[in-house]
Enzyme design. Structure first.
Site, PDB file in Angstrom:
ATOM      1  CB  ALA A 188      -0.953  -0.003   1.192  1.00  0.00           C
ATOM      2  CG  HIS A 202       5.880   3.215   1.717  1.00  0.00           C
ATOM      3  ND1 HIS A 202       4.511   3.372   1.671  1.00  0.00           N
ATOM      4  CD2 HIS A 202       6.135   2.541   2.863  1.00  0.00           C
ATOM      5  CE1 HIS A 202       3.969   2.806   2.730  1.00  0.00           C
ATOM      6  NE2 HIS A 202       4.924   2.306   3.479  1.00  0.00           N
ATOM      7  CD  GLN A 212       3.924  -5.566  11.670  1.00  0.00           C
ATOM      8  OE1 GLN A 212       4.993  -6.096  11.419  1.00  0.00           O
ATOM      9  NE2 GLN A 212       3.665  -4.311  11.320  1.00  0.00           N
ATOM     10  N   GLY A 233      10.843   5.056   8.138  1.00  0.00           N
ATOM     11  CA  GLY A 233      10.236   6.383   8.246  1.00  0.00           C
ATOM     12  C   GLY A 233      10.099   6.807   9.699  1.00  0.00           C
ATOM     13  CD  GLN A 234      11.060  12.211  12.544  1.00  0.00           C
ATOM     14  OE1 GLN A 234      12.019  12.679  11.940  1.00  0.00           O
ATOM     15  NE2 GLN A 234      10.115  12.969  13.091  1.00  0.00           N
ATOM     16  CB  SER A 274      -0.826   2.127   4.181  1.00  0.00           C
ATOM     17  OG  SER A 274       0.501   2.163   3.699  1.00  0.00           O
TER      18      SER A 274
END
Length: 318
Positions: free
Chosen positions: A45, A50, A74, A169-170, A208
């Site tokens: 997604a 990304h 997860q 990504g932060q 996403s």
């Protein structure tokens, strides 16, 4: 499209590997050519956030691998594993267009979890990775299973891809801290980069899950970003006490919540948490020292969609 070919037949096409053995042949080839490999793990997604990671990786490495794997470990039984968007064709097209991706790893659940995987943690069997001391707070309070699942799958992916550099990504700040600690503690020969959060023009963090929002929801969904920015401004104006720092953030959330209720909107706003933690330990900060690096973060439900965001204080990269 055949998913295990090492040689794409279409010009500009990217080889897609759904077999770990086939991918490893490609990886050995990169090694023989003395090429450095950058790695961007994703659940698909894909959005501009990304693609920004992929392009940064391409600037710093000879070849870039993107994995797409919706990781069951997860998710809890009540979470959105089945609903999580799976959009391979558009993801593939975006990666081709980026001109920055060298290979796509699309592993099967059966290979990633050889003895199987159930969402019920008590029934799970096999090897798992847990980063103690950094996984139980913040996002780990409502999702106690989450970082064990993340650390496990990222370790598996690192073992398959064997990258020189990995890019995250932060926006997922706690994940960045957990994975950096895991790389350090497991002595993995990988340099990790945490790249600033990609945002829409109005400040909304790209995610996403944003595609779940109706236009009406999307209009007010900047509330979390506005809240944490209001708190950060308080720090910049000299505040150091936790309650004083977070007060304007709570105000922003309460105000938007009241407006949504007053308009009779068909959805509700529900704050999950606001947090101010030390970058190194992820312990909640009561008094912020002058140059103390910290993460201001939060999570909020807009209807049933859970949004997360964060900003950094006294540091530029996690």
């Amino acid at each position: 499209m055949s998913h295990s070919q090492a040689t794409p037949t279409t010009p500009g096409a990217i080889p897609v590997f759904d077999s770990i053995a086939a991918f490893r042949e490609w990886r050995r080839d990169m090694l023989r050519q003395n090429k450095t490999v950058g790695f961007v793990p994703t659940m698909g997604a894909l959005h501009e956030g990304h693609l920004g990671l992929v392009k940064t990786a391409k600037q710093e490495c000879d070849a870039v691998v993107v994995s797409i794997f919706v990781n069951p470990a997860q998710f809890a039984p009540h979470e959105d594993l089945d609903q999580y968007p799976r959009t391979f064709d558009t993801d593939y097209a975006s990666l081709v267009e980026s001109k920055a991706c060298s290979a796509i790893l699309l592993p099967k659940v059966a290979e990633m979890y050889p003895v199987g995987i159930t969402l019920d943690r008590n029934q799970q069997r096999g090897a798992f990775v847990e980063v103690q001391g950094l996984s139980h707070q913040m996002e780990g309070i409502p999702r106690p299973h989450f970082f064990r699942g993340v650390a496990t799958v990222v370790t598996k992916l690192f073992n398959i891809v064997q990258p020189e550099r990995a890019y995250f990504g932060q926006k997922d700040a706690q994940q960045c801290v957990v994975i950096r600690a895991m790389i350090r503690d497991l002595l993995l020969p990988i340099t990790m980069r945490a790249i600033p959060t990609a945002r829409e023009a109005d400040g909304m963090a790209l995610s996403s899950r944003n595609r779940y929002l109706t236009p009406e929801m999307r209009k007010i969904s900047t509330l979390l970003y506005k809240a944490i920015i209001a708190a950060k401004e308080k720090v910049q104006n000299g505040a150091s006490n936790r309650d004083e720092i977070l007060e304007p953030a709570y105000k922003v959330i309460d105000q938007v919540k009241a407006e949504v209720q007053a308009q009779g909107a068909p959805f509700e706003i529900r704050l999950d948490y606001l947090s101010l933690v030390d970058v190194g330990t992820l312990t909640e900060v009561q008094t912020l020292e002058k140059d103390q690096a910290a993460i201001l973060s939060g999570a909020v439900y807009v209807g049933t969609t859970r949004l997360i965001d964060n900003v950094l204080i006294n540091t530029n990269e996690l």
